[in-house]
Design an enzyme around this catalytic site. Structure first.
Site, PDB file in Angstrom:
ATOM      1  N   LEU A 128      -3.424 -11.254   6.577  1.00 59.85           N
ATOM      2  CA  LEU A 128      -2.153 -11.375   5.870  1.00 59.85           C
ATOM      3  C   LEU A 128      -1.870 -10.084   5.111  1.00 59.85           C
ATOM      4  O   LEU A 128      -2.799  -9.421   4.638  1.00 59.85           O
ATOM      5  CB  LEU A 128      -2.194 -12.549   4.880  1.00 59.85           C
ATOM      6  N   ASP A 129      -0.592  -9.749   4.971  1.00 60.78           N
ATOM      7  CA  ASP A 129      -0.214  -8.623   4.123  1.00 60.78           C
ATOM      8  C   ASP A 129      -0.708  -8.869   2.705  1.00 60.78           C
ATOM      9  O   ASP A 129      -0.964 -10.010   2.306  1.00 60.78           O
ATOM     10  CB  ASP A 129       1.311  -8.472   4.090  1.00 60.78           C
ATOM     11  N   ARG A 130      -0.791  -7.818   1.942  1.00 64.66           N
ATOM     12  CA  ARG A 130      -1.292  -7.938   0.565  1.00 64.66           C
ATOM     13  C   ARG A 130      -0.551  -9.017  -0.228  1.00 64.66           C
ATOM     14  O   ARG A 130      -1.166  -9.821  -0.936  1.00 64.66           O
ATOM     15  CB  ARG A 130      -1.157  -6.592  -0.154  1.00 64.66           C
TER      16      ARG A 130
END
Length: 294
Positions: A128-130
């Site tokens: 997942l993105d940050r």
């Protein structure tokens, strides 16, 4: 971590490793030099003759190098000897990068493995993105990671996201098919361009409000930033997204005090690659819809 089976045919050990246990040739080569192959509890070479009834076992212990364990908060949704699922908070990287080697989910995982006496690797299968939050699935060995990646490519892991968006689709359900292209030049951003990779997102409107909506998103393909880009280009950018936004969506998000993008990986559903048991992993987090707040 041990992988084992009882031989049902007569052949060389290599045949059992490659066929019955589905180990890659590269992994077999590495395990051979680690003396991690056994027949009936005795160390064995890949040319050892195996007969029906023999027990073949493989030790898949790993050493993790390159980053340090850290005692960080960790929300574990599921864990067994093969894999682990976590509920990642917004603002945390999944894995260390050249720019940041601490404070990540992988640092926390390595600490957990060390504290519980597990000689496991850290192999995120879903990333997942940050600022995206929710379910992250990780394998404890390269072997299981390869199986999960194969399942992802085959569409055998169903990923469901919730997104709070500015605006809404006209239809209550539909499909977005737009190619995703990396801009290059050191940037991580993606754009819609015919030179990009095919990308398909299925959506359903769960709730509508005056200026926003709650969407259920199903990424049929798994391109980087796919959901964020598809929502923006389709006219309903995700609230709180600092990059894939419009002027109006940014103003609305800022006024609502949203500090991260409202995109949550709410559910993963798949058949366990080692046990064959169906698993559904559910996040305990939810997106923020300002128009729901009194």
């Amino acid at each position: 971590m041990e992988l084992s089976c009882v031989a049902q045919r007569e052949c060389r050990l290599l045949g059992i490793l490659r066929r019955e246990l589905s180990l890659s040739s590269g992994l077999v080569k590495r395990l051979k030099w680690q003396n991690a192959l056994f027949v009936n509890g005795e160390p064995a070479h890949t040319d050892r003759l195996v007969v029906p009834g023999d027990t073949v076992s493989v030790l898949l212990d790993e050493q993790v190098e390159g980053f340090a364990p850290e005692p960080l908060p960790l929300s574990i949704l599921y864990e067994d000897e093969w894999l682990i699922a976590l509920d990642k908070p917004p603002g945390q990287l999944v894995h260390p990068s050249p720019q940041r080697n601490s404070g990540t989910l992988a640092n926390a995982l390595l600490y957990h493995f060390t504290a519980t006496g597990q000689r496991c690797g850290v192999h995120p299968a879903t990333r997942l993105d940050r600022d995206t939050f929710g379910v992250v699935l990780a394998a404890k060995s390269a072997h299981v990671h390869a199986k999960l990646c194969q399942m992802l490519r085959a569409g055998e892991i169903e990923k469901t996201y919730h997104a709070a968006v500015f605006g809404a689709p006209e239809a209550d359900a539909g499909v977005i098919e737009l190619p995703v292209y990396k801009t290059g030049g050191g940037s991580l951003l993606r754009v819609v361009d015919v030179r990009g990779q095919y990308a398909r997102t299925e959506y359903r409107v769960l709730r509508r409000y005056a200026q926003s909506a709650l969407l259920q998103l199903h990424p049929v393909t798994g391109r980087t930033h796919q959901l964020r880009l598809h929502c923006l280009v389709s006219g309903f950018p995700i609230l709180g997204d600092p990059q894939y936004c419009s002027g109006a969506s940014k103003a609305y998000s800022d006024a609502a005090g949203l500090v991260s993008q409202q995109l949550c990986a709410v559910r993963l559903a798949f058949v366990h690659p080692m046990t064959g048991r169906p698993l559904t992993l559910q996040s305990g987090q939810s997106v923020i819809l300002p128009e729901e707040t009194p």
